[in-house]
Scaffold this active site. Structure first.
Site, mmCIF file in Angstrom:
data_model
loop_
_atom_site.group_PDB
_atom_site.id
_atom_site.type_symbol
_atom_site.label_atom_id
_atom_site.label_comp_id
_atom_site.label_asym_id
_atom_site.label_seq_id
_atom_site.Cartn_x
_atom_site.Cartn_y
_atom_site.Cartn_z
ATOM 1 N N LYS A 87 0.875 -1.171 -0.287
ATOM 2 C CA LYS A 87 -0.068 0.163 -0.033
ATOM 3 C C LYS A 87 1.040 1.315 -0.121
ATOM 4 O O LYS A 87 2.077 1.275 0.597
ATOM 5 C CB LYS A 87 -1.018 -0.066 1.214
ATOM 6 C CG LYS A 87 -1.875 1.151 1.400
ATOM 7 C CD LYS A 87 -2.748 0.907 2.721
ATOM 8 C CE LYS A 87 -3.889 1.715 2.938
ATOM 9 N NZ LYS A 87 -4.707 1.435 4.203
ATOM 10 N N SER A 162 -9.475 1.625 3.332
ATOM 11 C CA SER A 162 -8.552 2.412 2.365
ATOM 12 C C SER A 162 -7.616 1.548 1.560
ATOM 13 O O SER A 162 -6.888 2.060 0.651
ATOM 14 C CB SER A 162 -7.770 3.487 3.301
ATOM 15 O OG SER A 162 -6.806 2.818 4.085
ATOM 16 N N SER A 186 -9.578 -1.034 7.513
ATOM 17 C CA SER A 186 -9.130 -0.785 6.043
ATOM 18 C C SER A 186 -8.320 -1.908 5.199
ATOM 19 O O SER A 186 -7.976 -1.787 3.972
ATOM 20 C CB SER A 186 -7.955 0.442 6.054
ATOM 21 O OG SER A 186 -8.736 1.729 6.390
#
Length: 494
Positions: A87, A162, A186
């Site tokens: 990420k 996210s 997330s």
């Protein structure tokens, strides 16, 4: 060599264990694995936007180095020669870390995050950085430097967030192993909505050194992968105490071999369930309730004892977490919020700015409530049971049109029930268990004692073997641009 796919099968379908066996037997090379992944990314990602940046040259160099080491008899561990992606809030030396924000344009990492260093030391092959909501908060925004990722199961739906790029990349077979963050869900959210496995480890199990902070006492870091075995192998590599992150000091130096427990079954384990949180809630899809009931029946049939427990009200966990999140996220971004507010995406600004109104006494009371909730969860569940099975998400993935111009979207108020275990810090895993009537993935959540991820993996592996559909992939997307947000707050997918 394990049963299952061989080197003749599509390489993106090889598990970490299967790929590792072929690499060590000399029947496959890491360069072949990396090239296959890079080719698949080049072909499919223009429609998915799962990657912010692909580091092709570095990936092939690291793959070639892994091949040389394996040929020489040097084995660095379960991910040696295996591709992964991060990420884009994790630093990797020499690679930009943008957090999908204008505020980080031009930021070049001058050192590795601890997670990246451990993956590199373990011989794994980094493919690049994955799409995220801005600063791991915000939402699927159209006013950021990069387009939002799309759900591979349906271009009409978001992959959740996210860690949106992680969920999309894993489900589409671009990469099997990713590492994301989870502050209130997330990692578990994208895993749930994309049909993957997402683990939020115990708070402090994985170092956050070199990772963009959102909420210091809620941030967790863990793997999002295609299977339970892949997640167990990844956690084995990235977990452990780190002098650079004081949150990890309770983790201890010893990290178990999580893959060793995967075939032990569940006979004799004690399983708690909590239907009071979700079963009577009209927002919960009937397929999810039925799926959890089926999973509990499977565990009982395999020799586990299953009992229902009454947990503290979900709304207390939620309120506690929201106060802590608001205050800590505002503190993290306060300087930029005051000096450069217009450079934030609209959703990010609207989600973080309310923390300015949280006073010190409010935050201290929330910390006190968290201590009480953690104690109550241990007394109610983990003093008597090995794991808790509960809901993860209440509905399948949202449509783009569910997100209006301003936050919060009214339809998504209680979609995910992940924040309680971010508040308490217990390990929690999102496991896919099938599909809803609309053809989108559904799953459940397995929660364990602090620092007992091994038992969570053990239960997850047993359920995956009985309920999993790891052979089923989403259709490959047709090339096309990202969804575009229209002024009337509707969304269209090309």
């Amino acid at each position: 060599m394990p049963d299952g796919p061989t080197a003749a099968a599509p390489l993106h379908e090889l598990s970490v264990a299967e790929a590792g066996a072929l690499l060590r037997a000399g029947e496959l090379t890491s360069v072949e694995l990396a090239r296959a992944a890079l080719d698949r990314i080049a072909r499919l990602d223009p429609a998915l936007h799962a990657f912010i940046r692909v580091t092709e040259e570095t990936a092939l160099e690291r793959a070639a180095a892994a091949d040389r080491e394996l040929r020489a008899g040097l084995d660095r561990g379960p991910l040696h020669g295996v591709p992964y992606a991060l990420k884009d809030i994790f630093d990797a030396e020499g690679v930009p870390t943008t957090s999908a924000s204008r505020l980080r344009d031009g930021h070049l990492a001058d050192a590795d995050s601890t997670v990246e260093r451990r993956l590199r030391d373990g011989g794994a092959v980094g493919l690049g950085k994955l799409t995220t909501f801005e600063f791991a908060v915000g939402g699927p925004s159209f006013d950021l430097p990069v387009p939002p990722a799309r759900n591979p199961w349906s271009g009409d739906h978001v992959p959740s967030g996210s860690s949106s790029g992680s969920g999309a990349a894993v489900a589409a077979g671009l990469v099997r192993v990713t590492v994301g963050s989870d502050t209130s869900g997330s990692t578990r959210g994208p895993a749930f909505h994309c049909g993957a496995v997402g683990l939020k480890p115990t708070y402090g199990r994985v170092s956050g050194h070199g990772v963009q902070t959102l909420s210091w006492t809620l941030d967790h870091f863990g793997p999002l992968t295609w299977t339970v075995g892949d997640a167990a192998a990844a956690l084995r590599v990235i977990a452990g105490a780190d002098p650079a992150d004081p949150r990890t000091r309770t983790a201890g130096a010893e990290v178990p071999d999580y893959t060793a427990v995967l075939g032990r079954g569940v006979a004799g384990l004690r399983v708690a369930c909590s239907p009071g949180w979700y079963a009577e809630d009209p927002a919960t899809l009937p397929e999810i309730v039925t799926g959890i009931e089926r999973a509990l029946g499977v565990l009982g049939g395999l020799g586990a004892s299953v009992e229902e427990v009454a947990l503290p009200p979900y709304d207390v966990f939620n309120a506690c977490g929201r106060v802590i999140f608001a205050a800590e996220a505002f503190a993290t971004h306060e300087e930029d919020l005051r000096r450069r507010p217009r450079e934030f995406g609209r959703y990010t600004y609207q989600r973080v700015m309310p923390g300015a109104g949280v006073g010190a006494s409010d935050l201290l009371r929330a910390y006190d409530v968290r201590r009480w909730l953690r104690r109550r969860l241990d007394e109610t569940v983990f003093d008597r049971y090995d794991v808790l099975i509960t809901v993860c998400g209440q509905t399948t993935a949202a449509r783009w049109g569910d997100f209006p111009e301003n936050w919060p979207p009214p339809k998504l108020a209680n979609d995910m029930q992940t924040i309680p275990f971010s508040v308490t810090g217990h390990p929690a895993l999102s496991l896919p268990i099938g599909f809803a009537a609309d053809g989108l993935p559904i799953g459940l959540q397995i929660v364990g004692r602090a620092f007992d991820e091994a038992t969570v993996f053990r239960v997850a592996a047993a359920l995956e073997a009985e309920l999993g559909q790891r052979h089923r992939r989403p259709p490959e997307p047709a090339p096309g641009p990202a969804p575009e947000q229209r002024p009337d707050d509707t969304a269209v997918v090309s």
